[in-house]
Design an enzyme around this catalytic site. Structure first.
Site: not given
Ligand code: FPP
Length: 246
Positions: A21, A38, A132, A207
């Protein structure tokens, strides 16, 4: 029985799950579009996947796109799916080389067909990976997965209702090649402290570790620190310290 369960956990290595997040806030604080967050989050994924085996992690489950994320603006949704597609194209060869087995967990029927094809290809060519197991949760929601597994169980003519059987059906329900495996450590970055429908069955004795770091800033040292904190915790699985230790 408890000793045996603990022995299995040790032998198998750790299952670490991460709610990545904070991408959006990371970007907004820099005056960048959320998508840039992202993208930077994708770099953090590369760092953590590379580091994971050095910390005894044998299964790593990353929450990349929840079933509720479809509610985001379509521009952001498609940017995320494109990012996943690019990640697979760019990383699959590296995964083969480093023995990383890739599996996507979650629903597939709502994903764009070209992404589905790339997923199937990545899963096929990395299937022999032993260092992994990297599980990327996309269009995933734990409660729906549990419901689908329960539906499968109801459809079975005979057989005992056991946790093991349910775990096997839960694996099938999310298109995994293995039964659901218990999570040892669940990390959430970005400062919020909730599970957001992630691995609810599997995290019964996990955990939980919450950090204020935004996901794009998370690196090898942060992983080392969280694993250190995990190792310092006492896991009792509902038993007593002296019984677990003895
Ligand atoms: C939450 O942050 C994150 C996501 C919804 C997407 C996670 C995706 C990635 C890290 C991109 C690539 C993934 C892979 C496996 C290559 P948010 O957008 O909700 O953040 P915020 O709470 O700050 O708005």
């Amino acid at each position: 029985m408890l000793q045996r369960a603990l022995q299995i956990v040790e032998d198998e290595g750790l299952h670490v799950a991460i709610i990545m997040d904070g991408n959006g806030r990371w970007a907004e604080r820099r005056g960048l579009p959320r998508v840039a967050g992202h993208r930077a989050g994708g770099e953090a994924v590369r760092r953590v996947v590379e580091a994971a085996p050095d910390f005894g992690i044998t299964t790593l489950t990353l929450y990349a796109f929840s079933s509720d994320n479809w509610r985001r603006p379509s521009r952001e949704v498609w940017a995320l799916l494109r990012l996943l597609h690019r990640y697979l194209r760019a990383e699959t060869e590296k995964c083969v080389k480093h023995g990383v087995r890739v599996n996507f967990v979650g629903r597939r029927d709502r994903l764009p067909p070209p992404l589905r094809a790339e997923i199937e290809q990545a899963e096929a060519v990395t299937a022999g990976g032993r260092s992994l197991s990297l599980r990327i949760a996309v269009d995933y929601g734990a409660r729906d997965a549990i419901l689908r597994a329960a539906e499968k169980l109801r459809g079975e003519a005979a057989g005992e209702v056991t946790r093991e059987r349910f775990a096997a059906l839960l694996g099938e329900a999310i298109n995994d090649c293995l039964p659901a495996r218990d999570v040892d450590l669940l990390i959430r970055t970005g400062g919020e402290q909730r599970l957001s429908d992630f691995l609810l069955w599997e995290s019964a004795y996990a955990e939980l570790l919450f950090t204020a770091k935004m996901w794009p800033d998370f690196d090898r040292e942060d992983l080392a620190a969280t694993i250190g904190e995990f190792r310092a915790r006492e896991r009792r699985f509902g038993s007593l310290t002296q019984l677990v230790a003895g």
